[in-house]
Design a protein around this motif. Structure first.
Motif, PDB file in Angstrom:
ATOM      1  N   ARG A  33      75.392 -14.816 -86.659  1.00 13.82           N
ATOM      2  CA  ARG A  33      75.877 -15.232 -85.287  1.00 13.82           C
ATOM      3  C   ARG A  33      77.372 -14.738 -84.824  1.00 13.82           C
ATOM      4  O   ARG A  33      77.858 -15.403 -83.844  1.00 13.82           O
ATOM      5  N   ASN A  74      77.505 -11.594 -83.017  1.00 11.54           N
ATOM      6  CA  ASN A  74      77.594 -12.135 -81.327  1.00 11.54           C
ATOM      7  C   ASN A  74      78.594 -13.229 -80.179  1.00 11.54           C
ATOM      8  O   ASN A  74      77.988 -13.713 -79.889  1.00 11.54           O
ATOM      9  N   ARG A  75      78.882 -13.684 -81.132  1.00  7.35           N
ATOM     10  CA  ARG A  75      80.113 -14.397 -80.677  1.00  7.35           C
ATOM     11  C   ARG A  75      80.029 -15.881 -80.996  1.00  7.35           C
ATOM     12  O   ARG A  75      80.756 -17.155 -79.915  1.00  7.35           O
ATOM     13  N   LEU A  76      78.473 -16.538 -81.055  1.00  5.50           N
ATOM     14  CA  LEU A  76      77.847 -17.430 -81.166  1.00  5.50           C
ATOM     15  C   LEU A  76      79.156 -18.261 -82.506  1.00  5.50           C
ATOM     16  O   LEU A  76      79.084 -19.608 -81.995  1.00  5.50           O
ATOM     17  N   GLU A  77      79.737 -17.711 -83.059  1.00  7.88           N
ATOM     18  CA  GLU A  77      80.655 -18.267 -84.277  1.00  7.88           C
ATOM     19  C   GLU A  77      81.637 -17.590 -83.825  1.00  7.88           C
ATOM     20  O   GLU A  77      81.883 -16.439 -83.690  1.00  7.88           O
ATOM     21  N   MET A 128      68.757 -11.179 -79.028  1.00  8.94           N
ATOM     22  CA  MET A 128      69.301 -12.216 -79.735  1.00  8.94           C
ATOM     23  C   MET A 128      67.866 -13.489 -80.403  1.00  8.94           C
ATOM     24  O   MET A 128      67.849 -14.022 -78.599  1.00  8.94           O
TER      25      MET A 128
END
Lengths: 252, 217
Positions: A47, A50-53, A93
């Motif tokens: 995560r 791809n910048r989800l975190e 994703m």
């Protein structure tokens, strides 16, 4: 040029250090399986890519473009919002919980992002979407809503939806963990097909047989670190680290 | 029966005033409520808090008081004081008040949408605005229809408060006729008028709910 180059990634949730300096480079066409016990940080790492975190320390480059770099003074500096979005868009994703859009039909789920994000024309993208649905074996489901699908079908739609953005890399976050055992096969089959087409893939998974058979490289994570990585045969056949051995004995 | 037919024209005139106030309020309060809801959940603390105070103020004081204040009190405020004619003054009070209620309904609706929907949209490259417009808000509409329907029906009846500004809506017209004729029949006719209006709304919202029932969550 590496497809993904992540160096020394650190991530904390409050006081809990979940990633303790993870580095990974991925080349074009590689299929990488990340395995490890729950809470080892493998999903979090995915995560972060791809910048989800957001990460606390380290650098990430996607196809040579800097998503996040060292900003000095112990801080990181992310690319500007629009640029970061463009960079991350190259990675599709697939989530454990599918995250299909319930108010849209299967076809609409697939064409939504190409139309709103890329500005594709409806008449151009619909045939592509139908082709993708055929590829995942769901051609006849294009006009139903996600709630009418089984878990395995939902996940295959999610794969088609990600592919519709023509990504260079696919990230899979435990794609079969929410499925009944008899439904995992159809999803794994779709993923195997992608691997055969040399899609660059990172798969966080508990499916050891799949990892062994499809991956080019297996990474074992535990407690926020990469403990061991290598060819599937090495990791599954003769793991060198005791933690890897212990984990594999428990799950296989 | 002849008596009822005789009082219909003035009652219908009153109904027109009621309906004008109703529709004008809805047209203003729904979008304003949505904007307030988005501001309320904004990351900018100052904006979110300011809207919090606004909602507290307008939900925490009587609508009648707000109506009276905007019509009678606003002209005497230093610097900003303006004197509004009765219809705009009443409309302002209703729109500001109902927007506060709608804001809370929308906020609850937006916050009930699963995080996974935002993540699903984000990894497809959608911006915040695109995510809200194409993914989140369409799902919010389905969830907020029942409470919005409630508020809307309440508004039909609340419009009768404008009698305090001496505006001749349905209820004030009715009362005038009752006092003139010493006959309570107009009350019953007015009740039927209100019932027809709320019935139409109930029917409209049922239609909408059916339309959104094509998908399950």
């Amino acid at each position: 040029m590496n497809m993904i180059k992540a160096v020394n990634i650190h991530k904390q949730f409050n006081q809990l250090e979940v990633l303790k300096g993870i580095s990974l480079t991925v080349d074009k066409g590689e299929v990488i399986a990340i395995i490890g016990p729950s809470g080892s940080g493998k999903s979090t790492f995915l995560r972060c890519l791809n910048r989800l975190e957001t990460i606390d320390k380290g650098t990430i480059e996607i196809e040579g473009d800097v998503l996040v770099a060292d900003g000095g003074q112990g801080k990181v500096s992310y690319a500007a919002e629009t640029e970061a979005r463009q960079i991350c868009r190259r990675m599709g994703m697939v989530f454990q919980q599918f995250n299909l859009f319930p108010h849209l039909t299967v076809l609409e789920n697939i064409i939504e992002a190409p139309i709103t994000v890329k500005g594709s024309k409806r008449e151009d993208i619909v045939p592509q979407a139908e082709e993708l649905l055929r590829k995942v074996g769901l051609a006849e489901k294009s006009d139903v809503y996600p709630s009418c699908l089984s878990g395995g079908q939902k996940q295959r739609v999610a794969i088609a939806r990600a592919l519709a953005m023509a990504p260079d890399i696919m990230l899979f976050d435990e794609p079969t963990s929410a499925l009944d055992p008899e439904l995992t096969g159809e999803v794994l089959k779709a993923m195997r097909k992608l691997a055969e087409e040399h899609m660059t893939m990172i798969v966080v998974t508990h499916e050891m047989a799949f990892a062994r058979e499809v991956a080019n490289r297996v990474i074992f994570m535990d407690n926020g670190e990469i403990v061991e990585e290598g060819l599937p045969n090495e990791i599954f056949g003769s793991p060198s680290q005791p933690r890897t051995k212990a984990f594999l004995q428990r799950v296989v | 029966m002849d008596y009822v037919i005789g009082i219909l024209p003035p009652l219908l005139e009153g109904t027109v005033v009621t309906l004008q106030m109703f529709f004008a309020t809805i047209v203003l309060a729904l979008p304003l409520g949505l904007l307030l809801a988005l501001a309320r959940i904004s990351r900018f603390k100052a904006l979110s808090s300011a809207v919090g105070v606004y909602i507290w103020l307008f939900r925490g004081t009587p609508l009648m008081l707000q109506l009276l204040f905007i019509y009678f009190g606003l002209p005497f405020l230093p610097y900003v004081g303006i004197r509004l004619p009765d219809f705009p003054a009443a409309l302002l009070a209703f729109a500001l008040n109902y927007a506060a209620y709608f804001a809370e309904i929308f906020r609850a609706g937006i916050q009930s949408i699963d995080r996974g929907q935002y993540e699903g949209a984000k990894v497809l490259g959608m911006s915040y605005v695109q995510t809200m417009r194409r993914i989140v808000l369409p799902q919010v509409i389905k969830r907020v229809l029942p409470p919005v329907s409630n508020e809307t029906i309440t508004l039909v009846k609340d419009t009768s408060l404008i009698y305090v500004l001496a505006m001749n809506d349905l209820l004030r017209t009715t009362r005038a006729i009752v006092q003139r004729d010493f006959n309570t029949m107009p009350f019953i006719v007015a009740a039927v008028f209100y019932l027809i209006m709320t019935l139409a709304l109930t029917w409209l919202f049922q239609k909408l709910e059916k339309k959104y029932a094509v998908y399950d969550e």
